[in-house]
Design a protein around this motif. Structure first.
Motif, PDB file in Angstrom:
ATOM      1  N   GLU A   7      39.277  38.811  50.206  1.00  0.00           N
ATOM      2  CA  GLU A   7      38.741  37.975  49.315  1.00  0.00           C
ATOM      3  C   GLU A   7      37.667  38.157  49.063  1.00  0.00           C
ATOM      4  O   GLU A   7      36.991  37.125  47.969  1.00  0.00           O
ATOM      5  N   TRP A   8      36.350  38.597  49.124  1.00  0.00           N
ATOM      6  CA  TRP A   8      35.248  38.405  49.240  1.00  0.00           C
ATOM      7  C   TRP A   8      34.432  40.147  49.345  1.00  0.00           C
ATOM      8  O   TRP A   8      35.083  40.405  49.508  1.00  0.00           O
ATOM      9  N   GLN A 180      36.151  38.530  42.243  1.00  0.00           N
ATOM     10  CA  GLN A 180      36.554  37.342  43.706  1.00  0.00           C
ATOM     11  C   GLN A 180      34.919  37.372  43.997  1.00  0.00           C
ATOM     12  O   GLN A 180      33.332  37.620  43.218  1.00  0.00           O
TER      13      GLN A 180
END
Length: 248
Positions: A7-8, A180
């Protein structure tokens, strides 16, 4: 089955081959690391470096500026504290490395940067004292002049060096394609300047979209001066502290 996209991301500017601690800390927080190395570490093994290190370790006070400096010094000779010596580390990671090397009594500041080190009582009254300074060329630019202004005789030993290298094509491509959320873990002003001067425009645009987590107020100011608008401050340059600040 393809790997799940994190996600990151954490963008690490550490030297080539030195990203493992950052990868472990990032993984615990559910992030992946983009290793954007602008340099590699080379330990010095020549006779001049050995002689400079022996002299530095004979001083009444000895300062190490990084865990790598400890590793490089240990590769040249054993580290042993002499009676009456004071041993100092810029941060907790360097202090831990010195303790693993056999130096039980090490002083390190709560504020883990050059300013914090200079505030330690053991480095105030140093007029006519010898101070060994075990480090690498570049970085920590204010320490030696400030110690000299306090009247100290600084015995410097550059036991390793950072040699510039181009970031890997894979890392550059990942930066250019990055969509992202990303955090730039900033622990070296020199590394930031090198990578800003090296990256092609598409990758540089990806880097500038990242939020910065800086290891010191000085680095936070440097990031803002170079156009980064979202800057947070970590407790130290240790990967765990940088990731913790990123998660906040």
């Amino acid at each position: 089955m393809p790997a799940r996209t994190p996600e990151w991301y954490v963008i690490s500017l550490r030297p080539r081959g030195e990203h493992a601690p950052m990868r472990r800390a990032a993984a615990r927080a559910g992030a992946s690391v983009i290793a954007l190395s602008p340099s590699k570490l080379v330990l010095r093994q020549d006779d001049a470096t050995r002689a400079a290190l022996r002299e530095a370790l004979s001083a009444s006070r000895v300062i190490f500026t990084s865990p790598v400096a400890v590793r490089a010094a240990r590769s040249l000779q054993p580290l042993r504290a002499r009676r009456g010596q004071g041993w100092f580390a810029v941060g907790a990671g360097t202090a831990a490395a010195l303790r693993r090397a056999g130096i039980a009594d090490v002083q390190a500041p709560a504020r883990m940067d050059s300013e914090g080190l200079l505030s330690l009582p053991g480095l105030h009254d140093v007029h006519d004292r010898s101070i060994g300074f075990v480090t690498a060329p570049g970085g920590r630019g204010m320490l030696v002049p400030e110690l000299q202004s306090r009247g100290a005789r600084v015995l410097r030993a550059d036991v390793y060096e950072r040699q510039p290298v181009p970031p890997s094509p894979q890392a550059v491509a990942r930066m250019a394609a990055l969509r992202q959320p990303a955090v730039l873990a900033l622990s070296s002003g020199e590394a930031l300047q090198q990578i800003l001067a090296t990256l092609p425009a598409p990758a540089l645009a990806g880097l500038r979209r990242a939020r910065v987590v800086a290891a010191s107020e000085r680095l936070a100011t440097l990031a803002r001066e170079n156009g980064f608008s979202r800057v947070a401050l970590a407790r130290s340059a240790r990967p765990a502290d940088l990731i913790a600040a990123a998660c906040e």
